[in-house]
Design an enzyme around this catalytic site. Structure first.
Site, PDB file in Angstrom:
ATOM      1  N   GLY A   1       0.845  -1.190   0.000  1.00  0.00           N
ATOM      2  CA  GLY A   1       0.000   0.000   0.000  1.00  0.00           C
ATOM      3  C   GLY A   1       0.875   1.232   0.000  1.00  0.00           C
TER       4      GLY A   1
ATOM      5  CB  CYS B   1       5.384  -4.033   0.091  1.00  0.00           C
ATOM      6  SG  CYS B   1       6.199  -2.487  -0.248  1.00  0.00           S
ATOM      7  CE1 TYR B   2       1.322   1.188   5.531  1.00  0.00           C
ATOM      8  CE2 TYR B   2      -0.360  -0.519   5.560  1.00  0.00           C
ATOM      9  CZ  TYR B   2       0.151   0.672   6.044  1.00  0.00           C
ATOM     10  OH  TYR B   2      -0.524   1.338   7.031  1.00  0.00           O
TER      11      TYR B   2
ATOM     12  CG  HIS C   1       5.609  -5.740  -4.599  1.00  0.00           C
ATOM     13  ND1 HIS C   1       4.356  -5.582  -4.066  1.00  0.00           N
ATOM     14  CD2 HIS C   1       6.300  -4.621  -4.282  1.00  0.00           C
ATOM     15  CE1 HIS C   1       4.276  -4.410  -3.463  1.00  0.00           C
ATOM     16  NE2 HIS C   1       5.441  -3.802  -3.574  1.00  0.00           N
TER      17      HIS C   1
ATOM     18  CD  GLU D   1       2.578  -8.478  -5.125  1.00  0.00           C
ATOM     19  OE1 GLU D   1       3.436  -9.175  -4.555  1.00  0.00           O
ATOM     20  OE2 GLU D   1       2.304  -7.319  -4.760  1.00  0.00           O
TER      21      GLU D   1
ATOM     22  CG  ASP E   1     -18.469 -11.283 -18.850  1.00  0.00           C
ATOM     23  OD1 ASP E   1     -17.450 -11.973 -19.024  1.00  0.00           O
ATOM     24  OD2 ASP E   1     -18.441 -10.070 -18.593  1.00  0.00           O
TER      25      ASP E   1
ATOM     26  CE  LYS F   1     -14.385 -10.101 -20.281  1.00  0.00           C
ATOM     27  NZ  LYS F   1     -15.700  -9.458 -20.324  1.00  0.00           N
TER      28      LYS F   1
END
Ligand code: XMP
Length: 524
Positions: A65, A92-93, A181, A183, A239, A380
């Site tokens: 963040g 991180c944060y 990070h 991710e 969708d 998605k």
């Protein structure tokens, strides 16, 4: 229409809770966890302890963040999360929150560290096990503050040249923190590190995938619906297509699809929907050609928001009338996606409305219908994977998004039948040339726009005074931001010459080189 995510849908499955402290990568964490076969949900940082317990997570991840932990008003989680006896990983944060709460120190004055860094592993027993990197691996950093003192009962498990305490662990309580990070793709072994957290530390089994999702949802849908009927608006977009096929698998003849042709569809669009769903899948498909009603009501309308409002209201009116004919309908199925759900509850709060995006909003209350939204927990690309697992043809899965108001927001100014014909032809040429050049799938969205101006041209020996087509193609991850697509000049040249030669009434083609922001993807 957004409700908190349904808890019952996730019981009996492993859940990783990601608490969002406002990082641009928060969604990415949830996605990475899912890619590893474990279901995960993103929630605001201050989710109550009762709500956390109710969800029975296998582990928690605290996202990064932009704040500083000592700042007034900075986000902090409820302190009880460290006493739940389940693993916690701070990124991180998230790491700084752990340090702040559990007796460590964070220095706010160090210089920002942004970009690639070398991570030296001090302990490879758990989080950094089996990375095969000989003690050093490349990671991605993005932080201002850094840890200067370990929290109580924690040990260092990795460092970098700029961050002496770059990863920490409390082995007994299974609390971990990393400054980098894992991710983002720039962290070479990010997936393995998150995998270690899920499988080695949190003891997850995995197995969450499109196939297991289909089984679980089909059972859920069957038991919810009983012997009642379900209606679904089938536009033919990704969708609604995947939604209808999933529902059909679950409840067969109890599903009634309604396809409304609003006269604002692309070339052959309604025909293709009917061919596939009525002829091949043999759905109960009600096809309503309401083109004249829509076009009459749009006659002379120039303002884009009025166009959207008229189209939205007319759609609901027609849909309601058709649904009444079916009878014994208790449920309306909608393809609401996870980003729509988290958008309304996210750290940043509901986003500012720039364009009103219409769906069948308002209908469920009006018709006293209950909602079925099986994709509320999916991103998605996960919906696409479900579509693929259900055997939907590729062209219905790998499709660019198409706005509800259709070509109405791509004909600038007033809409006429003649203009629709011109735009449909130009758009069809553009898209088919992108497919031929193998570019369609690399582009988030591409379409033609008909401008409300005439320009002078010359064809043969004749002076012409005709329409301009603008081509729009963007790359994007989620449609929130976008870059104009760098289509090779030779492909653009072919598209331009085909449009001018083959579409009567067009003598000029231009290419839109604006990004979002400051522009939007659609022109209206
Ligand atoms: P903008 O133009 O706001 O579009 O950058 C972002 C994405 O949303 C789509 N869009 C719409 N979708 N109803 C919809 O269902 C609408 O009124 C609408 N307006 C824009 C747009 O095509 C893009 O994918």
């Amino acid at each position: 229409m957004n409700q908190p995510s349904p808890i019952n849908s996730m019981q009996n499955q492993e859940l990783i809770l990601v608490l969002d402290f406002g990082s641009q990568y928060s969604q990415l964490i949830a996605r990475r966890v899912r890619e590893l076969g474990v279901y995960s949900e993103l929630h605001p940082f201050n989710l109550s302890i009762d709500a956390i317990k109710e969800r029975k997570p296998k582990a928690i991840i605290l996202s990064g963040g932009p704040s500083s932990v000592y700042e007034e008003g900075s986000p902090h989680p409820v302190s009880e999360i460290f006493d739940l006896e389940i693993p916690v990983l701070g990124i991180c944060y998230g790491l700084q929150v752990i340090a702040y709460r559990l007796g460590g120190e964070v220095n706010t004055s160090v210089k920002r560290e942004y970009g690639p860094a070398e991570l030296f592993i001090d302990d490879d027993a758990d989080l950094f096990a089996n990375l095969n990197e000989k003690g050093m691996t490349n990671v991605w950093m993005s932080h201002g503050d850094a840890l200067t003192k370990l929290p109580i009962n924690f040990e260092r498990i990795a460092h970098s040249s700029n961050s002496p305490i770059c990863a920490i662990r409390n082995k007994e309580k299974r609390i971990f923190g990393v400054q980098f990070h894992p991710e983002v793709v720039h962290t070479a072994k990010g997936k393995e590190i998150i995998g270690n957290y899920l499988f080695k530390i949190a003891g997850c089994q995995g197995g969450w995938n499109a196939g297991s999702f289909i089984e679980r949802k089909s059972n859920e849908i069957r038991s919810t619906v009983g012997n009642q009927n379900v209606i679904c608006a089938l536009s033919g977009g990704v969708d609604s297509s995947v939604l209808a096929v999933l529902l059909h698998k679950a409840i067969g003849e109890q599903l009634y699809c309604i396809h409304i042709n609003n006269g604002l569809m692309r070339k052959n669009e309604s025909e293709n929907v009917i061919k596939l769903y009525r002829d091949t899948y043999r759905f109960n498909l009600d096809y309503v050609d309401a083109s004249d009603v829509f076009l009459d009501r749009l006659n002379g309308i120039i303002d884009p928001e009025r166009k959207r409002k008229i189209i939205g209201e007319t759609f609901i009116e027609i849909f309601e009338a058709e649904a009444k004919k079916i009878g014994r309908v208790s449920f309306l199925a909608q393809g609401t996606l996870y980003p729509d759900v988290i958008e309304s509850t996210s750290f940043k709060g509901p986003s500012h409305t720039i364009k009103t995006h219409h769906n069948v909003g308002g209908l469920p209350e009006k018709m006293k219908l209950k909602l079925i939204e099986p994709f509320r927990e999916l991103f998605k690309d996960e919906v696409r994977a479900v579509g693929k697992a259900l055997g939907l043809p590729e062209e219905f899965i790998v499709r660019h998004p198409f706005p509800g108001p259709g070509l109405a927001v791509r004909i600038l100014g007033d809409i006429t039948k003649d203009k629709l014909i011109i735009l449909r032809e130009a758009d069809d040429i553009f898209i088919s040339e992108l497919r031929k050049a193998c570019l369609y799938e690399k582009i988030w969205q591409a379409f033609a726009v008909l401008l409300p101006v005439q320009t002078v041209g010359v064809m043969g020996d004749q002076r012409t005074y005709d329409n301009v087509i603008a081509l729009r193609a963007v790359t994007s991850l989620d449609g929130m931001t976008a870059d104009w697509a760098q289509i090779p000049p030779e492909v653009l040249a072919k598209i331009s010459s085909r449009i001018v030669n083959e579409v009567r009434g067009v003598n000029r083609v231009v290419y839109d080189i604006s990004s979002k922001p400051p522009s939007t993807i659609e022109w209206e």
